[in-house]
Design a protein around this motif. Structure first.
Motif, PDB file in Angstrom:
ATOM      1  N   PRO A  81       0.833  -1.217   0.000  1.00  0.00           N
ATOM      2  CA  PRO A  81       0.000   0.000   0.000  1.00  0.00           C
ATOM      3  C   PRO A  81       0.863   1.260   0.000  1.00  0.00           C
ATOM      4  O   PRO A  81       1.906   1.334   0.651  1.00  0.00           O
ATOM      5  CB  PRO A  81      -0.810  -0.134   1.289  1.00  0.00           C
ATOM      6  N   GLY A  82       0.414   2.242  -0.764  1.00  0.00           N
ATOM      7  CA  GLY A  82       1.143   3.497  -0.849  1.00  0.00           C
ATOM      8  C   GLY A  82       0.767   4.459   0.255  1.00  0.00           C
ATOM      9  O   GLY A  82      -0.144   4.212   1.059  1.00  0.00           O
ATOM     10  N   THR A  83       1.457   5.582   0.282  1.00  0.00           N
ATOM     11  CA  THR A  83       1.195   6.596   1.291  1.00  0.00           C
ATOM     12  C   THR A  83       0.022   7.480   0.880  1.00  0.00           C
ATOM     13  O   THR A  83      -0.402   7.493  -0.277  1.00  0.00           O
ATOM     14  CB  THR A  83       2.444   7.463   1.492  1.00  0.00           C
ATOM     15  N   ALA A  84      -0.486   8.245   1.829  1.00  0.00           N
ATOM     16  CA  ALA A  84      -1.581   9.169   1.524  1.00  0.00           C
ATOM     17  C   ALA A  84      -1.136  10.229   0.519  1.00  0.00           C
ATOM     18  O   ALA A  84      -1.917  10.635  -0.357  1.00  0.00           O
ATOM     19  CB  ALA A  84      -2.081   9.829   2.815  1.00  0.00           C
ATOM     20  N   ALA A  85       0.118  10.663   0.607  1.00  0.00           N
ATOM     21  CA  ALA A  85       0.621  11.667  -0.332  1.00  0.00           C
ATOM     22  C   ALA A  85       0.658  11.103  -1.751  1.00  0.00           C
ATOM     23  O   ALA A  85       0.318  11.791  -2.725  1.00  0.00           O
ATOM     24  CB  ALA A  85       2.011  12.126   0.098  1.00  0.00           C
ATOM     25  N   ALA A  86       1.061   9.841  -1.890  1.00  0.00           N
ATOM     26  CA  ALA A  86       1.094   9.225  -3.220  1.00  0.00           C
ATOM     27  C   ALA A  86      -0.315   9.082  -3.794  1.00  0.00           C
ATOM     28  O   ALA A  86      -0.529   9.271  -4.993  1.00  0.00           O
ATOM     29  CB  ALA A  86       1.779   7.858  -3.149  1.00  0.00           C
ATOM     30  N   ARG A  87      -1.284   8.775  -2.950  1.00  0.00           N
ATOM     31  CA  ARG A  87      -2.663   8.648  -3.420  1.00  0.00           C
ATOM     32  C   ARG A  87      -3.213  10.010  -3.843  1.00  0.00           C
ATOM     33  O   ARG A  87      -3.932  10.116  -4.840  1.00  0.00           O
ATOM     34  CB  ARG A  87      -3.533   8.016  -2.343  1.00  0.00           C
ATOM     35  N   ARG A  88      -2.875  11.064  -3.100  1.00  0.00           N
ATOM     36  CA  ARG A  88      -3.328  12.407  -3.483  1.00  0.00           C
ATOM     37  C   ARG A  88      -2.687  12.834  -4.799  1.00  0.00           C
ATOM     38  O   ARG A  88      -3.328  13.499  -5.626  1.00  0.00           O
ATOM     39  CB  ARG A  88      -3.000  13.410  -2.379  1.00  0.00           C
ATOM     40  N   ARG A  89      -1.443  12.450  -5.001  1.00  0.00           N
ATOM     41  CA  ARG A  89      -0.764  12.789  -6.258  1.00  0.00           C
ATOM     42  C   ARG A  89      -1.470  12.123  -7.434  1.00  0.00           C
ATOM     43  O   ARG A  89      -1.678  12.750  -8.481  1.00  0.00           O
ATOM     44  CB  ARG A  89       0.694  12.348  -6.195  1.00  0.00           C
ATOM     45  N   LEU A  90      -1.859  10.865  -7.287  1.00  0.00           N
ATOM     46  CA  LEU A  90      -2.576  10.189  -8.369  1.00  0.00           C
ATOM     47  C   LEU A  90      -3.933  10.848  -8.612  1.00  0.00           C
ATOM     48  O   LEU A  90      -4.354  10.991  -9.767  1.00  0.00           O
ATOM     49  CB  LEU A  90      -2.759   8.709  -8.035  1.00  0.00           C
ATOM     50  N   ASP A  91      -4.608  11.271  -7.565  1.00  0.00           N
ATOM     51  CA  ASP A  91      -5.891  11.964  -7.738  1.00  0.00           C
ATOM     52  C   ASP A  91      -5.720  13.213  -8.582  1.00  0.00           C
ATOM     53  O   ASP A  91      -6.557  13.522  -9.444  1.00  0.00           O
ATOM     54  CB  ASP A  91      -6.487  12.318  -6.373  1.00  0.00           C
ATOM     55  N   ARG A  92      -4.637  13.947  -8.346  1.00  0.00           N
ATOM     56  CA  ARG A  92      -4.387  15.159  -9.140  1.00  0.00           C
ATOM     57  C   ARG A  92      -4.081  14.807 -10.593  1.00  0.00           C
ATOM     58  O   ARG A  92      -4.517  15.503 -11.512  1.00  0.00           O
ATOM     59  CB  ARG A  92      -3.227  15.958  -8.527  1.00  0.00           C
ATOM     60  N   LEU A  93      -3.320  13.729 -10.810  1.00  0.00           N
ATOM     61  CA  LEU A  93      -2.975  13.332 -12.178  1.00  0.00           C
ATOM     62  C   LEU A  93      -4.206  12.898 -12.969  1.00  0.00           C
ATOM     63  O   LEU A  93      -4.258  13.078 -14.191  1.00  0.00           O
ATOM     64  CB  LEU A  93      -1.959  12.187 -12.147  1.00  0.00           C
ATOM     65  N   LEU A  94      -5.204  12.346 -12.304  1.00  0.00           N
ATOM     66  CA  LEU A  94      -6.395  11.863 -12.993  1.00  0.00           C
ATOM     67  C   LEU A  94      -7.408  12.961 -13.274  1.00  0.00           C
ATOM     68  O   LEU A  94      -8.354  12.741 -14.036  1.00  0.00           O
ATOM     69  CB  LEU A  94      -7.071  10.754 -12.171  1.00  0.00           C
ATOM     70  N   THR A  95      -7.224  14.128 -12.689  1.00  0.00           N
ATOM     71  CA  THR A  95      -8.177  15.214 -12.884  1.00  0.00           C
ATOM     72  C   THR A  95      -8.223  15.636 -14.358  1.00  0.00           C
ATOM     73  O   THR A  95      -7.205  15.970 -14.956  1.00  0.00           O
ATOM     74  CB  THR A  95      -7.791  16.430 -12.023  1.00  0.00           C
ATOM     75  N   GLY A  96      -9.417  15.594 -14.927  1.00  0.00           N
ATOM     76  CA  GLY A  96      -9.615  16.011 -16.312  1.00  0.00           C
ATOM     77  C   GLY A  96      -9.158  15.022 -17.356  1.00  0.00           C
ATOM     78  O   GLY A  96      -9.171  15.330 -18.548  1.00  0.00           O
ATOM     79  N   GLN A  97      -8.729  13.811 -16.965  1.00  0.00           N
ATOM     80  CA  GLN A  97      -8.231  12.822 -17.916  1.00  0.00           C
ATOM     81  C   GLN A  97      -9.354  11.879 -18.337  1.00  0.00           C
ATOM     82  O   GLN A  97     -10.185  11.484 -17.519  1.00  0.00           O
ATOM     83  CB  GLN A  97      -7.104  11.993 -17.293  1.00  0.00           C
ATOM     84  N   ASP A  98      -9.396  11.517 -19.623  1.00  0.00           N
ATOM     85  CA  ASP A  98     -10.302  10.480 -20.106  1.00  0.00           C
ATOM     86  C   ASP A  98      -9.624   9.124 -20.136  1.00  0.00           C
ATOM     87  O   ASP A  98     -10.280   8.085 -20.024  1.00  0.00           O
ATOM     88  CB  ASP A  98     -10.805  10.812 -21.512  1.00  0.00           C
ATOM     89  N   GLN A  99      -8.314   9.123 -20.298  1.00  0.00           N
ATOM     90  CA  GLN A  99      -7.550   7.885 -20.401  1.00  0.00           C
ATOM     91  C   GLN A  99      -6.179   8.120 -19.801  1.00  0.00           C
ATOM     92  O   GLN A  99      -5.556   9.155 -20.052  1.00  0.00           O
ATOM     93  CB  GLN A  99      -7.446   7.471 -21.871  1.00  0.00           C
ATOM     94  N   PHE A 100      -5.675   7.163 -19.015  1.00  0.00           N
ATOM     95  CA  PHE A 100      -4.431   7.407 -18.280  1.00  0.00           C
ATOM     96  C   PHE A 100      -3.712   6.081 -18.068  1.00  0.00           C
ATOM     97  O   PHE A 100      -4.323   5.085 -17.661  1.00  0.00           O
ATOM     98  CB  PHE A 100      -4.733   8.057 -16.928  1.00  0.00           C
ATOM     99  N   TRP A 101      -2.403   6.072 -18.374  1.00  0.00           N
ATOM    100  CA  TRP A 101      -1.553   4.926 -18.068  1.00  0.00           C
ATOM    101  C   TRP A 101      -0.879   5.163 -16.721  1.00  0.00           C
ATOM    102  O   TRP A 101      -0.236   6.194 -16.516  1.00  0.00           O
ATOM    103  CB  TRP A 101      -0.489   4.739 -19.141  1.00  0.00           C
ATOM    104  N   ALA A 102      -1.011   4.215 -15.808  1.00  0.00           N
ATOM    105  CA  ALA A 102      -0.423   4.340 -14.472  1.00  0.00           C
ATOM    106  C   ALA A 102       0.595   3.232 -14.255  1.00  0.00           C
ATOM    107  O   ALA A 102       0.323   2.062 -14.541  1.00  0.00           O
ATOM    108  CB  ALA A 102      -1.514   4.264 -13.400  1.00  0.00           C
ATOM    109  N   SER A 103       1.777   3.602 -13.769  1.00  0.00           N
ATOM    110  CA  SER A 103       2.821   2.641 -13.428  1.00  0.00           C
ATOM    111  C   SER A 103       2.858   2.502 -11.910  1.00  0.00           C
ATOM    112  O   SER A 103       3.081   3.486 -11.190  1.00  0.00           O
ATOM    113  CB  SER A 103       4.176   3.133 -13.944  1.00  0.00           C
ATOM    114  N   LEU A 104       2.643   1.287 -11.398  1.00  0.00           N
ATOM    115  CA  LEU A 104       2.642   1.084  -9.940  1.00  0.00           C
ATOM    116  C   LEU A 104       4.018   1.369  -9.351  1.00  0.00           C
ATOM    117  O   LEU A 104       4.125   1.905  -8.247  1.00  0.00           O
ATOM    118  CB  LEU A 104       2.215  -0.351  -9.618  1.00  0.00           C
ATOM    119  N   ARG A 105       5.071   1.016 -10.080  1.00  0.00           N
ATOM    120  CA  ARG A 105       6.416   1.270  -9.555  1.00  0.00           C
ATOM    121  C   ARG A 105       6.698   2.756  -9.492  1.00  0.00           C
ATOM    122  O   ARG A 105       7.258   3.260  -8.512  1.00  0.00           O
ATOM    123  CB  ARG A 105       7.448   0.563 -10.442  1.00  0.00           C
TER     124      ARG A 105
END
Length: 478
Positions: A81-105
Motif C-alpha cells: 500500500p502506498g502513502t496518503a501523499a502518493a494517493r493524493r498525487r494520483l488523484d491530481r494526475l487523474l483530474t480532467g483525464q479520459d484515459q491514463f496509463w499508471a505505473s505502480l512502480r
C-alpha cells in the motif's frame, strides 16, 4: 541509411507477437497447432512459459494444450500500500483525464490503491500489462462511447531528446569551465565540472527511472508501421503487451542512421474496443403500403446491373418485395446494413464475388465543386469587368461566391439516396486508409460504419469542419 529485418523474419516475429499477447492473454485454456501458426513446437512452448502457462496433455493430435497457472510462477509486480501523499498525487494526475496509463512502480502505489483512485475519479481499469519489474494499468473514464482504443495524448518528450539535452548542457559546462580556467588561471572550474557531472548523473538516473507513461502509447496512431524508441526502464515484455492492445506487434529492430536504433512495430489487427456498448439498433421500419409505380422504377433501376446498393427508404418498397423483384432480374441479396433511419441492401449477380472497386471516388466532387464554382464566378466576373470596364461584376462575383460555395460543397445531396449509398461504398477502394467527408452522402454515421465494415474497414479518426461537415478516416488491416 535505414535498415530493418527481412520480410520473412519480420512475418515470423509478428506471428510470435500475436501468439504471445493475443492468444496467451489470460484465457484459462489455450490449444495451439504449431503447424497452422507456422511455428516450431518449442517456440510455442517457450512463449506459453513466458506468459505463465503450463503444458497439459493435448485433446487432439497435432495440437498443444496449455492451462493458465500463475500460481506456479513468480508473481508479477505489485508493491505494498502506498502513502496518503502518493494517493493524493494520483488523484491530481487523474483530474480532467479520459484515459491514463499508471505505473505502480513509478507511482509507488498498490494495485488496489490505483483501482480505488480510478473509481473516485469516475474511471475504470480496462487493461493491464505486468512483469516482475512493473505493472502498467490503463484507466479509462466510464461512459465514453464504444470505440477502438487509440492514443489520447501527444508525445512530447522522448528519451533521445532527453539524452541530447543532457549532452548539450554537459558540453556547454565543459566549454565554460575550460574558458574560465584558461583566462582566470584558477581551480574553480574544477568545481563547475564536478557540479555538471553530478547534475548529469542525477538527471540521467531520474530520466532512466521514468518511463514517461503519459506518452507511452503516442506512437501507436494507426499507421501501418511505426518505429518506437525503447522507453527507459521499461521491459520488452511490457512494451510488447502495450503495443498489442493497439493491434501492433514487434517486427524486429529498426535502425535509422548509425546509432538511432528503435523497435519496429507493425499494425496487424484492430486495437481492442473499450467503452459503453451501443444499444441494439432496431431494424429500419418497413413501409406498410407500397408507393404506386415503385415496382416499375425498381425494375428499371436494376436493369443491366451486376452489383448495386439500394436504400429501402428511397425504394419505398418492403425488403422482401425488393428481394423478390431483384431475384427476377438475376440479382441476389449479398449484404445488409440497418439503423433506425434506413435499411441498405447490397444486391449482386454473384453474392460470393468480392466487392468491385470503383476507379473514381465521388467524395472528390465535394472538394472540386466549390473550387470550380469559385473559378467560374471569379473568372466570369474578371472577364466581364475587363470587357466592360465596369467594376460592378467583381461585386456580383463575390456575392455569387459567398452564396454558392457552401451549397456546392453539398452537391451530392441532389442525387437520389440509393445512388449516394453506392458512391459511399465505392469510397472504400481497398487501400490501407481512406479519408472523405461523410455528410454529403446523406446517411447516418452508423450506416457509414456498417458499410465500411462490409468492405473490411474500421473507423480510425475524424475532424469536424464548418463547410463540409465531418472528415472521417477509415483503415483496413490484413
Amino acid at each position: 541509411m535505414t535498415t530493418m529485418s527481412p520480410p520473412a523474419e519480420r512475418a515470423h516475429l509478428l506471428r510470435l507477437g500475436e501468439l504471445r499477447f493475443r492468444v496467451f492473454s489470460g484465457a484459462a485454456v489455450v490449444q495451439i497447432s504449431p503447424e497452422q501458426w507456422g511455428l516450431h513446437a518449442h517456440e510455442v512452448r517457450q512463449t506459453a512459459l513466458g506468459r505463465r502457462y503450463r503444458e497439459t496433455p493435448p485433446e487432439q493430435a497435432g495440437f498443444l494444450r496449455f492451462e493458465f497457472a500463475p500460481g506456479f510462477f513468480p508473481p508479477h509486480f505489485d508493491r505494498g500500500p502506498g502513502t496518503a501523499a502518493a494517493r493524493r498525487r494520483l488523484d491530481r494526475l487523474l483530474t480532467g483525464q479520459d484515459q491514463f496509463w499508471a505505473s505502480l512502480r513509478r507511482l509507488e502505489l498498490a494495485r488496489a490503491d490505483v483501482g480505488a483512485a480510478a473509481a473516485t475519479a469516475g474511471m475504470t481499469v480496462v487493461a493491464e500489462a505486468s512483469d516482475p519489474g512493473d505493472r502498467l494499468v490503463l484507466l479509462r473514464r466510464a461512459g465514453l462511447p464504444d470505440e477502438q482504443l487509440r492514443p489520447r495524448t501527444a508525445q512530447r518528450i522522448t528519451h533521445h531528446r532527453v539524452q541530447y539535452w543532457l549532452f548539450t548542457v554537459f558540453a556547454a559546462s565543459l566549454v565554460a569551465a575550460g574558458a574560465w580556467a584558461l583566462f582566470e588561471r584558477t581551480t574553480a572550474p574544477l568545481l563547475l565540472t564536478a557540479g555538471a557531472t553530478t547534475v548529469l548523473v542525477v538527471l540521467r538516473v531520474v530520466a532512466g527511472r521514468s518511463p514517461r507513461l503519459q506518452w507511452l502509447d503516442a506512437p501507436f496512431t494507426g499507421e501501418r508501421q511505426v518505429a518506437v524508441p525503447f522507453p527507459p526502464s521499461l521491459s520488452a515484455e511490457l512494451l510488447g503487451e502495450v503495443a498489442s492492445l493497439y493491434g501492433y506487434f514487434y517486427g524486429g529492430p529498426y535502425i535509422a542512421g548509425r546509432n538511432d536504433e528503435s523497435s519496429l512495430f507493425v499494425k496487424c489487427r484492430p486495437g481492442l474496443v473499450f467503452g459503453t456498448p451501443a444499444p441494439a439498433l432496431p431494424p429500419a421500419a418497413e413501409p406498410v403500403v407500397e408507393a404506386p409505380g415503385r415496382e416499375r422504377w425498381l425494375r428499371n433501376h436494376l436493369d443491366g446491373r451486376d452489383e448495386l446498393w439500394l436504400s429501402v427508404r428511397h425504394a419505398k418498397l418492403p425488403p422482401a418485395r425488393i428481394a423478390e423483384i431483384a431475384g427476377g432480374e438475376g440479382l441476389l441479396p449479398a449484404g445488409e446494413c440497418a439503423d433506425p433511419t434506413d435499411r441498405l441492401l447490397l444486391l449482386r449477380r454473384d453474392p460470393a464475388a468480392p466487392p468491385r472497386a470503383s476507379g473514381f471516388r465521388m467524395s472528390f466532387a465535394g472538394f472540386l465543386a466549390p473550387v470550380a464554382w469559385l473559378v467560374l464566378c471569379a473568372g466570369g466576373s474578371g472577364v466581364t469587368a475587363a470587357v466592360t470596364g465596369d467594376t460592378r461584376p467583381f461585386t456580383i462575383g463575390f456575392a455569387l461566391v459567398v452564396a454558392g460555395v457552401w451549397p456546392m460543397a453539398w452537391v451530392l445531396r441532389v442525387f437520389p439516396r440509393s445512388t449516394r449509398v453506392g458512391w459511399l461504398a465505392n469510397e472504400f477502394t481497398g487501400k490501407d486508409s481512406v479519408t472523405f467527408f461523410s455528410e454529403p452522402f446523406g446517411v447516418s454515421s452508423e450506416l457509414v460504419r456498417q458499410v465500411a465494415a462490409s468492405r473490411g474497414y474500421v473507423f480510425s479518426s475524424q475532424t469536424a469542419t464548418r463547410a463540409q461537415g465531418t472528415l472521417v478516416t477509415y483503415v483496413r488491416y490484413r
